[in-house]
Design a protein around this motif. Structure first.
Motif, PDB file in Angstrom:
ATOM      1  N   GLU A 153       1.106  -1.543  -0.184  1.00  0.00           N
ATOM      2  CA  GLU A 153       0.075  -0.172   0.012  1.00  0.00           C
ATOM      3  C   GLU A 153       1.302   0.874   0.128  1.00  0.00           C
ATOM      4  N   PRO A 155      -7.704  -6.217  -2.258  1.00  0.00           N
ATOM      5  CA  PRO A 155      -7.748  -7.206  -1.897  1.00  0.00           C
ATOM      6  C   PRO A 155      -6.540  -6.715  -0.959  1.00  0.00           C
ATOM      7  N   VAL A 156      -6.010  -6.609   0.237  1.00  0.00           N
ATOM      8  CA  VAL A 156      -4.468  -6.630   0.519  1.00  0.00           C
ATOM      9  C   VAL A 156      -3.618  -7.439   0.059  1.00  0.00           C
ATOM     10  N   PRO A 209      -6.314  -0.604  -0.345  1.00  0.00           N
ATOM     11  CA  PRO A 209      -7.258  -1.387   0.488  1.00  0.00           C
ATOM     12  C   PRO A 209      -8.544  -0.887   1.159  1.00  0.00           C
ATOM     13  N   PRO A 210      -9.806  -0.621   1.665  1.00  0.00           N
ATOM     14  CA  PRO A 210     -10.284  -2.087   1.374  1.00  0.00           C
ATOM     15  C   PRO A 210     -11.754  -2.120   0.004  1.00  0.00           C
TER      16      PRO A 210
END
Length: 353
Positions: free
Chosen positions: A295, A321-322, A317-318
């Motif tokens: 991220e 997906p992570v 995210p969100p």
């Protein structure tokens, strides 16, 4: 942006129509005649002749009996799903569907299942296990907004027929772009109204204006008029917006070079990105995500591009997906090959830093 001019690669203006002189003139002329606001909901006194013309045009373009305007795509999805389904019914959605479709499924009260992304075996397994009672609705994005790949609509239509289910496609990122005439996913896959009975499209992306619609049979549209609460209980889009949208639809046939140019840019970008070993996700649409993963790294790359005069938003995210944060690059017919070269040079530079 803050006094700087940036080269943008993150809008949904796929055909470059949002600033077209004909759309601007249509909106200005109609605002001078009808005013700025819609005035009321469609069912009270907000439905103008321009709204009526637009619905007829959308039905004709998509090859459906009728079309119904909604103020936004979110409202169209919410209104359609909750009007068609309730307790005792069943809805099956792709795991990567847009948030509005997922919210609609949860709010409908129907039994809600999510199948693995574009996995027809998983979907069929779930369909096979459904009880005999209740309505069944399969819902997918035609083009997935964060990944850019397409749903296998022909296979989905076959499964829907086999298991007595309705099929609904959200064509937000395909309408105006996909198909020989720009009619969207139904034209691209050659699906009739019977095979794809519920078709939603938005007007603020490929068409360059604002709003959304649902197209389908006479029975579907009458059902939505009576039971789709987000349609019934909201102010209609301004007539000037409807007029601008009609101008955008006119340009679908008048300027087909826009779709052709966009397809050429997509092919050129992917070819060059592959040569530079950029981590592009598999997509043949105007949405070209560059998978970063972390991220903070995605945010840093977006900031580095901005420093170099390129605007590309990081998606994290969100929304995704992570571990799959990305730069969501979107291409437009308003871009040139020189613009693509500029983007590629900046990407290579920031990824190597």
């Amino acid at each position: 942006m803050d006094g700087r001019e940036l080269l943008q690669f993150c809008s949904n203006d796929y055909l470059g129509l949002a600033n077209h002189p004909k759309l601007i003139a249509a909106m200005q002329d109609t605002a001078a005649q009808f005013g700025v606001g819609g005035g009321a909901s469609h069912l009270v006194c907000g439905h103008s002749s321009y709204h009526h013309q637009l619905e007829e045009r959308l039905a004709k373009i998509t090859g459906r009996d009728r079309a119904l305007l909604f103020s936004t795509g979110y409202m169209a999805n919410l209104g359609t799903v909750t009007a068609l389904l309730g307790k005792g019914d069943h809805i099956l959605e792709d795991r990567l569907n847009h948030a509005s479709l997922l919210d609609a499924g949860l709010l409908s009260g129907a039994r809600f299942q999510r199948f693995q992304h574009n996995d027809m075996a998983d979907l069929e397994r779930r369909l096979r296990k459904l009880p005999a009672d209740g309505n069944r609705l399969i819902v997918v994005d035609a083009v997935f907004s964060m990944d850019g790949d397409m749903a296998p609509l022909a296979e989905l239509a076959a499964l829907a027929q086999k298991y007595n289910a309705w099929l609904m496609a959200d064509d937000a990122h395909g309408f105006g772009v996909l198909g020989e005439s720009g009619a969207g996913c139904a034209e691209f896959f050659g699906l009739s109204q019977q095979e794809l009975p519920v078709l939603m499209g938005t007007l603020g992306k490929g068409i360059g204006s604002f709003g959304a619609f649902v197209a389908g049979s006479e029975a579907l549209i009458e059902t939505l008029i009576q039971f789709a609460r987000p349609y019934i209980y909201t102010t209609a889009m301004p007539p000037a917006v409807a007029a601008a949208t009609i101008a955008g639809l006119n340009l679908l046939s008048e300027e087909p070079w826009r779709r052709q140019h966009l397809q050429e840019l997509i092919g050129y970008f992917r070819e060059q990105a592959q040569a530079f070993a950029l981590p592009l996700m598999p997509s043949n649409t105007a949405i070209q995500p560059l998978l970063i993963g972390d991220e903070q790294a995605a945010m840093a790359l977006s900031a580095a591009l901005e420093q170099r005069g390129i605007l590309v938003s990081a998606i994290r995210p969100p929304t995704v997906p992570v571990g799959s944060s990305r730069l969501r690059i979107t291409l437009s017919a308003a871009h040139s090959k020189a613009d693509i070269d500029c983007l590629l040079a900046a990407l290579v530079e920031v990824l190597a830093a």
